[in-house]
Write a protein that holds these residues in place. Structure first.
Motif, PDB file in Angstrom:
ATOM      1  N   VAL A  73       0.362  -1.430   0.346  1.00 61.93           N
ATOM      2  CA  VAL A  73       0.150   0.125  -0.225  1.00 61.93           C
ATOM      3  C   VAL A  73       1.052   1.473  -0.641  1.00 61.93           C
ATOM      4  CG1 VAL A  73      -2.307   1.141   0.691  1.00 61.93           C
ATOM      5  CG2 VAL A  73      -1.879  -1.100   1.362  1.00 61.93           C
ATOM      6  N   PRO A  74       1.227   2.070  -0.923  1.00 56.91           N
ATOM      7  CA  PRO A  74       0.204   1.493  -2.373  1.00 56.91           C
ATOM      8  C   PRO A  74       1.034   0.333  -2.830  1.00 56.91           C
ATOM      9  CG  PRO A  74       1.341   3.425  -2.675  1.00 56.91           C
ATOM     10  CD  PRO A  74       1.659   3.084  -1.415  1.00 56.91           C
ATOM     11  N   SER A  75       0.371   0.057  -4.078  1.00 52.39           N
ATOM     12  CA  SER A  75       0.430  -1.063  -4.676  1.00 52.39           C
ATOM     13  C   SER A  75       1.604  -0.066  -5.779  1.00 52.39           C
ATOM     14  CB  SER A  75       0.027  -1.925  -5.489  1.00 52.39           C
ATOM     15  OG  SER A  75      -1.240  -1.070  -6.509  1.00 52.39           O
ATOM     16  N   ASN A  76       2.582  -1.646  -6.111  1.00 53.00           N
ATOM     17  CA  ASN A  76       3.440  -1.261  -6.877  1.00 53.00           C
ATOM     18  C   ASN A  76       4.161  -2.168  -8.399  1.00 53.00           C
ATOM     19  OD1 ASN A  76       5.896  -2.529  -6.098  1.00 53.00           O
ATOM     20  ND2 ASN A  76       5.503  -1.964  -4.402  1.00 53.00           N
ATOM     21  N   ALA A  77       4.925  -1.689  -9.443  1.00 58.08           N
ATOM     22  CA  ALA A  77       5.032  -2.955 -10.483  1.00 58.08           C
ATOM     23  C   ALA A  77       6.614  -3.452 -10.353  1.00 58.08           C
ATOM     24  CB  ALA A  77       4.909  -1.861 -11.594  1.00 58.08           C
ATOM     25  N   SER A  78       6.957  -3.757  -9.372  1.00 57.61           N
ATOM     26  CA  SER A  78       7.931  -4.549  -8.626  1.00 57.61           C
ATOM     27  C   SER A  78       7.373  -5.868  -9.279  1.00 57.61           C
ATOM     28  CB  SER A  78       8.418  -4.956  -7.440  1.00 57.61           C
ATOM     29  OG  SER A  78       9.208  -5.575  -7.551  1.00 57.61           O
ATOM     30  N   GLN A  79       8.143  -6.961  -9.894  1.00 59.04           N
ATOM     31  CA  GLN A  79       7.962  -8.220 -10.467  1.00 59.04           C
ATOM     32  C   GLN A  79       8.269  -8.858  -8.641  1.00 59.04           C
ATOM     33  OE1 GLN A  79       6.168  -9.380 -13.138  1.00 59.04           O
ATOM     34  NE2 GLN A  79       5.691  -6.771 -12.937  1.00 59.04           N
ATOM     35  N   GLY A  80       8.886  -8.723  -7.733  1.00 60.79           N
ATOM     36  CA  GLY A  80       9.167  -9.060  -6.817  1.00 60.79           C
ATOM     37  C   GLY A  80       8.318  -9.977  -5.726  1.00 60.79           C
ATOM     38  N   THR A  81       8.882 -11.158  -5.356  1.00 54.81           N
ATOM     39  CA  THR A  81       7.318 -12.054  -4.598  1.00 54.81           C
ATOM     40  C   THR A  81       8.638 -12.437  -3.722  1.00 54.81           C
ATOM     41  OG1 THR A  81       9.144 -14.205  -6.406  1.00 54.81           O
ATOM     42  CG2 THR A  81       6.367 -13.121  -6.482  1.00 54.81           C
ATOM     43  N   GLY A  82       7.559 -13.377  -2.741  1.00 55.02           N
ATOM     44  CA  GLY A  82       8.516 -13.868  -1.619  1.00 55.02           C
ATOM     45  C   GLY A  82       7.502 -14.753  -0.480  1.00 55.02           C
ATOM     46  N   SER A  83       7.722 -15.313   0.563  1.00 56.59           N
ATOM     47  CA  SER A  83       6.961 -15.854   1.608  1.00 56.59           C
ATOM     48  C   SER A  83       7.891 -15.556   3.057  1.00 56.59           C
ATOM     49  CB  SER A  83       7.393 -17.513   1.611  1.00 56.59           C
ATOM     50  OG  SER A  83       8.706 -17.843   1.075  1.00 56.59           O
ATOM     51  N   VAL A  84       6.495 -15.427   3.886  1.00 59.73           N
ATOM     52  CA  VAL A  84       7.353 -15.650   5.564  1.00 59.73           C
ATOM     53  C   VAL A  84       6.594 -16.673   6.091  1.00 59.73           C
ATOM     54  CG1 VAL A  84       7.685 -14.286   7.597  1.00 59.73           C
ATOM     55  CG2 VAL A  84       7.826 -13.091   5.127  1.00 59.73           C
ATOM     56  N   ASP A  85       7.739 -18.114   6.741  1.00 61.24           N
ATOM     57  CA  ASP A  85       7.113 -18.779   7.437  1.00 61.24           C
ATOM     58  C   ASP A  85       7.792 -18.765   8.719  1.00 61.24           C
ATOM     59  OD1 ASP A  85       5.572 -20.850   4.977  1.00 61.24           O
ATOM     60  OD2 ASP A  85       7.088 -20.559   4.515  1.00 61.24           O
ATOM     61  N   ALA A  86       6.201 -18.323   9.600  1.00 61.59           N
ATOM     62  CA  ALA A  86       6.937 -18.009  11.149  1.00 61.59           C
ATOM     63  C   ALA A  86       6.345 -19.137  12.272  1.00 61.59           C
ATOM     64  CB  ALA A  86       6.346 -16.987  11.405  1.00 61.59           C
ATOM     65  N   VAL A  87       6.904 -19.044  13.783  1.00 59.90           N
ATOM     66  CA  VAL A  87       5.869 -20.131  14.595  1.00 59.90           C
ATOM     67  C   VAL A  87       6.136 -19.461  15.670  1.00 59.90           C
ATOM     68  CG1 VAL A  87       6.270 -21.897  16.013  1.00 59.90           C
ATOM     69  CG2 VAL A  87       6.668 -22.726  13.333  1.00 59.90           C
ATOM     70  N   PHE A  88       4.307 -19.396  15.778  1.00 64.05           N
ATOM     71  CA  PHE A  88       4.730 -18.218  17.259  1.00 64.05           C
ATOM     72  C   PHE A  88       4.982 -19.276  18.848  1.00 64.05           C
ATOM     73  CE2 PHE A  88       2.256 -15.968  20.652  1.00 64.05           C
ATOM     74  CZ  PHE A  88       3.265 -15.038  20.881  1.00 64.05           C
ATOM     75  N   ASN A  89       5.078 -19.517  19.525  1.00 62.56           N
ATOM     76  CA  ASN A  89       5.099 -20.054  21.061  1.00 62.56           C
ATOM     77  C   ASN A  89       4.420 -19.077  21.917  1.00 62.56           C
ATOM     78  OD1 ASN A  89       5.827 -21.059  23.743  1.00 62.56           O
ATOM     79  ND2 ASN A  89       6.651 -22.446  22.696  1.00 62.56           N
ATOM     80  N   LYS A  90       3.492 -19.546  22.087  1.00 64.14           N
ATOM     81  CA  LYS A  90       2.370 -18.462  23.436  1.00 64.14           C
ATOM     82  C   LYS A  90       2.895 -18.754  25.125  1.00 64.14           C
ATOM     83  CE  LYS A  90      -1.934 -20.253  22.038  1.00 64.14           C
ATOM     84  NZ  LYS A  90      -2.754 -20.966  21.403  1.00 64.14           N
ATOM     85  N   ASP A  91       3.730 -19.560  24.896  1.00 64.76           N
ATOM     86  CA  ASP A  91       3.687 -19.789  26.032  1.00 64.76           C
ATOM     87  C   ASP A  91       5.414 -18.515  26.307  1.00 64.76           C
ATOM     88  OD1 ASP A  91       2.036 -21.424  26.538  1.00 64.76           O
ATOM     89  OD2 ASP A  91       3.555 -23.113  26.539  1.00 64.76           O
ATOM     90  N   THR A  92       5.715 -19.009  25.171  1.00 71.10           N
ATOM     91  CA  THR A  92       7.685 -17.802  25.523  1.00 71.10           C
ATOM     92  C   THR A  92       7.264 -16.577  24.949  1.00 71.10           C
ATOM     93  OG1 THR A  92       8.084 -18.699  23.779  1.00 71.10           O
ATOM     94  CG2 THR A  92       8.457 -19.806  26.494  1.00 71.10           C
TER      95      THR A  92
END
Length: 196
Positions: free
Chosen positions: A91-110
Motif C-alpha cells: 500500500v500503495p501497490s507497485n509494478a515490481s515483479q518481486g515475490t517472496g514468502s514468510v513462514d513463522a512459528v509463534f510459541n504462546k507460552d514464551t
C-alpha cells in the motif's frame, strides 16, 4: 490358550504403543520401567511371555490418553503463520515483479516468534524488512518488529513479543514487508495468517 502366540509379550506391547504414540510410550515405559522389570523377574518363564489383557488395556489407555494430552498441549502452544509477499498487496501497490514468502512459528507460552524469509525478483537489494502492525489488509502501520542484521535471501530471525504484539499477531493484524531503494515504503508485502 496354552499357546504363547495367543499372548502379547512386553516387546509386542511397546511396539504397539510406539506405533500409536511415539512420545507417549516412552513416558509410560520410563514411569513404570522398574515395575515392568520386577514383574518379569518374579514370574515364571512361561508367565513372563504372557501379559494380562487388562494390564495391556490399562497401559494402552494410559499411553493414548497421555499422547493425546501431549499433542494437544504442544499444538495449543505453537501457532504457525505464513504469507506470500507480493507487490500488488503493498500500500500503495507497485509494478515490481518481486515475490517472496514468510513462514513463522509463534510459541504462546514464551511469546517467542521465529521466522524464515525468502524472496526473489526485487528491483534491487533489500534495504529493510519488518513485521508491521497492528493493521488490517489494505492499511499501513508502523514497524512492530524489525528484522535485524542485513536483509538477505534466505534469512531467519526471532524475537520475543510483548503481550500486545502477540495479541495483534494472533488476531491477524500483522503484515510482513520488504523495502528497497526504489520502493522505500515497501516493495513486497503479505498479511500474516495463522495456519490451523
Amino acid at each position: 490358550m496354552d499357546s504363547v502366540s495367543n499372548h502379547l509379550t512386553l516387546a509386542d506391547i511397546t511396539d504397539r504403543l510406539y506405533r500409536v504414540c511415539p512420545t507417549g510410550w516412552l513416558l509410560i515405559w520410563e514411569q513404570n520401567e522398574s515395575q515392568f522389570k520386577q514383574e518379569l523377574i518374579m514370574t515364571t518363564r512361561r508367565q513372563a511371555t504372557r501379559i494380562s489383557l487388562a494390564a495391556l488395556a490399562i497401559a494402552a489407555a494410559a499411553a493414548i490418553t497421555g499422547c493425546g494430552m501431549m499433542e494437544r498441549q504442544a499444538q495449543s502452544s505453537m501457532v504457525a503463520f505464513t504469507t506470500q509477499l507480493r507487490a500488488s498487496t503493498d500500500v500503495p501497490s507497485n509494478a515490481s515483479q518481486g515475490t517472496g514468502s514468510v513462514d513463522a512459528v509463534f510459541n504462546k507460552d514464551t511469546n517467542l516468534l521465529r521466522w524464515k524469509v525468502n524472496y526473489a525478483g526485487l528491483t534491487g537489494p533489500a534495504t529493510a524488512g519488518h513485521f508491521h502492525g497492528p493493521s488490517n489488509v489494505g492499511a499501513n502501520a508502523g514497524v512492530a518488529v524489525p528484522w535485524s542484521g542485513p536483509i538477505s535471501n534466505p534469512m531467519e530471525g526471532s524475537a520475543t513479543l510483548t503481550a500486545a504484539q502477540a495479541a495483534d499477531l494472533m488476531a491477524g493484524r500483522w503484515y510482513a514487508n520488504i523495502h528497497t531503494a526504489a520502493n522505500p515504503g515497501g516493495e513486497v508485502r503479505g498479511q500474516m495468517t495463522a495456519r490451523y
